[in-house]
Scaffold this motif. Structure first.
Motif, PDB file in Angstrom:
ATOM      1  N   THR A  61       0.824  -1.186   0.000  1.00  0.00           N
ATOM      2  CA  THR A  61       0.000   0.000   0.000  1.00  0.00           C
ATOM      3  C   THR A  61       0.874   1.258   0.000  1.00  0.00           C
ATOM      4  OG1 THR A  61      -1.717  -1.176   1.177  1.00  0.00           O
ATOM      5  CG2 THR A  61      -1.811   1.207   1.240  1.00  0.00           C
ATOM      6  N   VAL A  62       1.912   1.253   0.810  1.00  0.00           N
ATOM      7  CA  VAL A  62       2.780   2.419   0.888  1.00  0.00           C
ATOM      8  C   VAL A  62       3.503   2.633  -0.443  1.00  0.00           C
ATOM      9  CG1 VAL A  62       4.784   3.438   2.043  1.00  0.00           C
ATOM     10  CG2 VAL A  62       3.068   2.232   3.378  1.00  0.00           C
ATOM     11  N   GLY A  63       3.908   1.557  -1.097  1.00  0.00           N
ATOM     12  CA  GLY A  63       4.587   1.676  -2.387  1.00  0.00           C
ATOM     13  C   GLY A  63       3.709   2.332  -3.437  1.00  0.00           C
ATOM     14  N   PHE A  64       2.450   1.947  -3.465  1.00  0.00           N
ATOM     15  CA  PHE A  64       1.548   2.523  -4.456  1.00  0.00           C
ATOM     16  C   PHE A  64       1.147   3.957  -4.078  1.00  0.00           C
ATOM     17  CE2 PHE A  64       1.069  -2.087  -4.924  1.00  0.00           C
ATOM     18  CZ  PHE A  64       1.595  -2.185  -6.201  1.00  0.00           C
ATOM     19  N   ALA A  65       1.089   4.249  -2.787  1.00  0.00           N
ATOM     20  CA  ALA A  65       0.853   5.626  -2.358  1.00  0.00           C
ATOM     21  C   ALA A  65       2.051   6.499  -2.735  1.00  0.00           C
ATOM     22  CB  ALA A  65       0.606   5.681  -0.850  1.00  0.00           C
ATOM     23  N   THR A  66       3.241   5.921  -2.683  1.00  0.00           N
ATOM     24  CA  THR A  66       4.439   6.647  -3.094  1.00  0.00           C
ATOM     25  C   THR A  66       4.402   6.943  -4.590  1.00  0.00           C
ATOM     26  OG1 THR A  66       5.647   5.494  -1.360  1.00  0.00           O
ATOM     27  CG2 THR A  66       6.955   6.638  -2.986  1.00  0.00           C
ATOM     28  N   PRO A 120       6.923  -9.577   9.956  1.00  0.00           N
ATOM     29  CA  PRO A 120       7.823  -8.420  10.085  1.00  0.00           C
ATOM     30  C   PRO A 120       7.031  -7.166  10.452  1.00  0.00           C
ATOM     31  CG  PRO A 120       8.099  -9.506   7.944  1.00  0.00           C
ATOM     32  CD  PRO A 120       6.946 -10.143   8.630  1.00  0.00           C
ATOM     33  N   LEU A 121       7.681  -6.256  11.140  1.00  0.00           N
ATOM     34  CA  LEU A 121       7.011  -5.039  11.580  1.00  0.00           C
ATOM     35  C   LEU A 121       6.395  -4.283  10.410  1.00  0.00           C
ATOM     36  CD1 LEU A 121       6.288  -3.062  13.836  1.00  0.00           C
ATOM     37  CD2 LEU A 121       8.522  -1.997  13.508  1.00  0.00           C
ATOM     38  N   SER A 122       7.093  -4.263   9.280  1.00  0.00           N
ATOM     39  CA  SER A 122       6.579  -3.523   8.127  1.00  0.00           C
ATOM     40  C   SER A 122       5.331  -4.171   7.535  1.00  0.00           C
ATOM     41  CB  SER A 122       7.648  -3.392   7.050  1.00  0.00           C
ATOM     42  OG  SER A 122       8.033  -4.666   6.608  1.00  0.00           O
ATOM     43  N   ALA A 123       5.077  -5.452   7.858  1.00  0.00           N
ATOM     44  CA  ALA A 123       3.874  -6.115   7.369  1.00  0.00           C
ATOM     45  C   ALA A 123       2.671  -5.829   8.256  1.00  0.00           C
ATOM     46  CB  ALA A 123       4.091  -7.620   7.280  1.00  0.00           C
ATOM     47  N   ASP A 163       4.440   2.259   9.663  1.00  0.00           N
ATOM     48  CA  ASP A 163       5.441   3.177  10.188  1.00  0.00           C
ATOM     49  C   ASP A 163       6.835   3.011   9.583  1.00  0.00           C
ATOM     50  OD1 ASP A 163       6.081   5.358  11.984  1.00  0.00           O
ATOM     51  OD2 ASP A 163       7.218   3.852  13.131  1.00  0.00           O
ATOM     52  N   PRO A 164       7.412   1.794   9.491  1.00  0.00           N
ATOM     53  CA  PRO A 164       8.770   1.697   8.925  1.00  0.00           C
ATOM     54  C   PRO A 164       8.839   2.169   7.476  1.00  0.00           C
ATOM     55  CG  PRO A 164       8.189  -0.335  10.053  1.00  0.00           C
ATOM     56  CD  PRO A 164       6.948   0.498   9.981  1.00  0.00           C
ATOM     57  N   MET A 165       7.842   1.812   6.677  1.00  0.00           N
ATOM     58  CA  MET A 165       7.874   2.198   5.265  1.00  0.00           C
ATOM     59  C   MET A 165       7.603   3.694   5.104  1.00  0.00           C
ATOM     60  SD  MET A 165       8.875  -0.437   3.848  1.00  0.00           S
ATOM     61  CE  MET A 165       8.685  -0.181   2.114  1.00  0.00           C
ATOM     62  N   VAL A 166       6.756   4.256   5.951  1.00  0.00           N
ATOM     63  CA  VAL A 166       6.489   5.690   5.882  1.00  0.00           C
ATOM     64  C   VAL A 166       7.768   6.464   6.220  1.00  0.00           C
ATOM     65  CG1 VAL A 166       5.223   7.592   6.971  1.00  0.00           C
ATOM     66  CG2 VAL A 166       4.017   5.510   6.295  1.00  0.00           C
TER      67      VAL A 166
END
Length: 120
Positions: A1-6, A78-81, A85-88
């Protein structure tokens, strides 16, 4: 989700860059080297975040499968899953770096064909 928001962030930040190239120089974004380089660095951030997200999701799934096959309880994801927060934080840091690459030429007096990052 974060990748596509990016990816959307890349689109929304590239539009002002294209407008700036047209207003300041009368050329398209592709013809303004420093603006185009900065916009492409945002696309690189998008690709990096998307790949890291997929990699972590697949690694977490593989780990869970190994734990189930060995008869153990399910491994923690993993925390990012489980948190954005980590990806943001990664996206924020890399976007700030990309923004810095766009601001440096502004301070140094950019021309249409000012090499990206001073030609490094």
């Amino acid at each position: 989700t974060v990748g596509f928001a990016t990816c959307l962030l890349f689109v929304f930040l590239t539009i002002p860059a294209a407008i700036g190239a047209q207003v300041m120089y009368g050329v398209s974004l592709a013809d303004s080297d420093w603006l185009h380089g900065s916009a492409e660095s945002l696309l690189t951030v998008t690709n990096l975040v998307t790949v890291v997200s997929f990699r972590q999701a697949l690694a977490g799934k593989d780990e869970q499968l190994k734990m189930v096959e060995s008869g153990n309880s399910i491994a923690a994801m993993p925390l990012s899953a489980t948190s954005y927060d980590p990806m943001v934080k990664l996206v924020t840091g890399l976007t700030a770096l990309a923004g810095l690459t766009a601001l440096v030429p502004i301070v140094l007096g950019p021309e249409i064909h000012t090499p990206y990052l001073g030609g490094l």
